[in-house]
Motif scaffolding. Sequence first.
Motif, PDB file in Angstrom:
ATOM      1  N   ASN A 146      39.253 -14.556  57.196  1.00  0.00           N
ATOM      2  CA  ASN A 146      38.984 -15.414  56.036  1.00  0.00           C
ATOM      3  C   ASN A 146      37.721 -16.255  56.227  1.00  0.00           C
ATOM      4  O   ASN A 146      37.374 -17.073  55.380  1.00  0.00           O
ATOM      5  CB  ASN A 146      40.183 -16.315  55.731  1.00  0.00           C
ATOM      6  CG  ASN A 146      40.445 -17.351  56.809  1.00  0.00           C
ATOM      7  OD1 ASN A 146      39.735 -17.430  57.818  1.00  0.00           O
ATOM      8  ND2 ASN A 146      41.474 -18.161  56.604  1.00  0.00           N
ATOM      9  N   GLY A 147      37.018 -16.087  57.360  1.00  0.00           N
ATOM     10  CA  GLY A 147      35.775 -16.798  57.625  1.00  0.00           C
ATOM     11  C   GLY A 147      35.924 -18.104  58.381  1.00  0.00           C
ATOM     12  O   GLY A 147      34.935 -18.720  58.766  1.00  0.00           O
ATOM     13  N   ALA A 148      37.143 -18.543  58.612  1.00  0.00           N
ATOM     14  CA  ALA A 148      37.371 -19.809  59.320  1.00  0.00           C
ATOM     15  C   ALA A 148      37.087 -19.660  60.816  1.00  0.00           C
ATOM     16  O   ALA A 148      37.250 -18.581  61.382  1.00  0.00           O
ATOM     17  CB  ALA A 148      38.817 -20.267  59.116  1.00  0.00           C
ATOM     18  N   SER A 149      36.668 -20.768  61.435  1.00  0.00           N
ATOM     19  CA  SER A 149      36.472 -20.784  62.884  1.00  0.00           C
ATOM     20  C   SER A 149      37.834 -20.883  63.554  1.00  0.00           C
ATOM     21  O   SER A 149      38.588 -21.823  63.299  1.00  0.00           O
ATOM     22  CB  SER A 149      35.613 -21.986  63.288  1.00  0.00           C
ATOM     23  OG  SER A 149      35.668 -22.179  64.685  1.00  0.00           O
ATOM     24  N   LEU A 150      38.139 -19.933  64.408  1.00  0.00           N
ATOM     25  CA  LEU A 150      39.415 -19.963  65.137  1.00  0.00           C
ATOM     26  C   LEU A 150      39.404 -20.997  66.253  1.00  0.00           C
ATOM     27  O   LEU A 150      40.440 -21.296  66.830  1.00  0.00           O
ATOM     28  CB  LEU A 150      39.740 -18.570  65.688  1.00  0.00           C
ATOM     29  CG  LEU A 150      40.043 -17.527  64.613  1.00  0.00           C
ATOM     30  CD1 LEU A 150      40.104 -16.134  65.217  1.00  0.00           C
ATOM     31  CD2 LEU A 150      41.344 -17.865  63.906  1.00  0.00           C
ATOM     32  N   ASN A 151      38.230 -21.563  66.554  1.00  0.00           N
ATOM     33  CA  ASN A 151      38.099 -22.595  67.580  1.00  0.00           C
ATOM     34  C   ASN A 151      38.133 -23.985  66.973  1.00  0.00           C
ATOM     35  O   ASN A 151      37.983 -24.969  67.691  1.00  0.00           O
ATOM     36  CB  ASN A 151      36.774 -22.430  68.335  1.00  0.00           C
ATOM     37  CG  ASN A 151      36.634 -21.060  68.940  1.00  0.00           C
ATOM     38  OD1 ASN A 151      36.322 -20.112  68.233  1.00  0.00           O
ATOM     39  ND2 ASN A 151      36.881 -20.950  70.223  1.00  0.00           N
ATOM     40  N   GLY A 152      38.262 -24.101  65.658  1.00  0.00           N
ATOM     41  CA  GLY A 152      38.183 -25.395  64.996  1.00  0.00           C
ATOM     42  C   GLY A 152      36.732 -25.836  64.877  1.00  0.00           C
ATOM     43  O   GLY A 152      35.809 -25.040  65.017  1.00  0.00           O
ATOM     44  N   ARG A 177      31.939 -23.218  58.053  1.00  0.00           N
ATOM     45  CA  ARG A 177      30.614 -23.662  57.593  1.00  0.00           C
ATOM     46  C   ARG A 177      29.730 -23.967  58.801  1.00  0.00           C
ATOM     47  O   ARG A 177      30.155 -24.642  59.735  1.00  0.00           O
ATOM     48  CB  ARG A 177      30.742 -24.900  56.721  1.00  0.00           C
ATOM     49  CG  ARG A 177      29.401 -25.397  56.228  1.00  0.00           C
ATOM     50  CD  ARG A 177      29.556 -26.590  55.311  1.00  0.00           C
ATOM     51  NE  ARG A 177      28.239 -26.992  54.849  1.00  0.00           N
ATOM     52  CZ  ARG A 177      27.840 -28.245  54.797  1.00  0.00           C
ATOM     53  NH1 ARG A 177      28.645 -29.213  55.153  1.00  0.00           N
ATOM     54  NH2 ARG A 177      26.639 -28.537  54.367  1.00  0.00           N
ATOM     55  N   VAL A 178      28.488 -23.493  58.748  1.00  0.00           N
ATOM     56  CA  VAL A 178      27.523 -23.689  59.833  1.00  0.00           C
ATOM     57  C   VAL A 178      26.368 -24.519  59.296  1.00  0.00           C
ATOM     58  O   VAL A 178      25.860 -24.248  58.208  1.00  0.00           O
ATOM     59  CB  VAL A 178      26.992 -22.336  60.365  1.00  0.00           C
ATOM     60  CG1 VAL A 178      25.977 -22.542  61.474  1.00  0.00           C
ATOM     61  CG2 VAL A 178      28.150 -21.460  60.839  1.00  0.00           C
ATOM     62  N   ARG A 179      25.943 -25.524  60.081  1.00  0.00           N
ATOM     63  CA  ARG A 179      24.857 -26.402  59.652  1.00  0.00           C
ATOM     64  C   ARG A 179      24.079 -26.876  60.857  1.00  0.00           C
ATOM     65  O   ARG A 179      24.653 -27.181  61.904  1.00  0.00           O
ATOM     66  CB  ARG A 179      25.452 -27.588  58.915  1.00  0.00           C
ATOM     67  CG  ARG A 179      24.427 -28.539  58.368  1.00  0.00           C
ATOM     68  CD  ARG A 179      25.084 -29.565  57.472  1.00  0.00           C
ATOM     69  NE  ARG A 179      24.076 -30.505  57.028  1.00  0.00           N
ATOM     70  CZ  ARG A 179      24.191 -31.811  57.133  1.00  0.00           C
ATOM     71  NH1 ARG A 179      25.276 -32.332  57.632  1.00  0.00           N
ATOM     72  NH2 ARG A 179      23.236 -32.586  56.714  1.00  0.00           N
TER      73      ARG A 179
END
Length: 188
Positions: A146-152, A177-179
């Motif tokens: 689903n695109g979520a980071s599994l590492n939080g 989200r990456v920034r």
Amino acid sequence: VTGVQTCALPICDFIVEKRMRDQTNQLVMHLKLAKAEAIRTGERVSICAANTSSCVVTPCPTKQTGPSSGHNPLCKDTECTCAAGNWELGWLGWIDLDGNGTYDPTVNMDEDDYEPVVLFESPLTGGNTLRSPSGDFPTTISFAPNGASLNGSGEFVLCDSRGLGSGRVIGVRATGRVRAVATNAGGV
């Protein structure tokens, strides 16, 4: 003329700043690519810090198997291994078919069943460092289908010889989200 010279000209600042910008953009692009591949393939996609100087990545044969068929991976590489914490040595991204967060050149030890490499970065130049100072991503970051980071949520910090005040912070939210932002003279 002596052996080592420092450059104090404006062009040197431009070169150092461009290198920082390029390296930041490369990491951001690869994090976004891994997220997009996870969504596209419906599989977990992971990126690990890897000593990529020993990696030999070549195009894969056209035959693809499993849920990742239809994409064009770089290929498997039995020489690449993940290396804790030293992201400046490069990184490797793959479709994590067994979901363990570890790059396995062969899954089930079958020549046709392997974790395809989808991205690869050579070691950073200019003596720059790339770390996850809070330990958010000590070795690996993974994205769910689903695109979520599994590492939080977490951060990477890219620094050059000018120190933290000229560095870049690349943040990843739990949502995926990456920034990237510049650090300030007081730190992150």
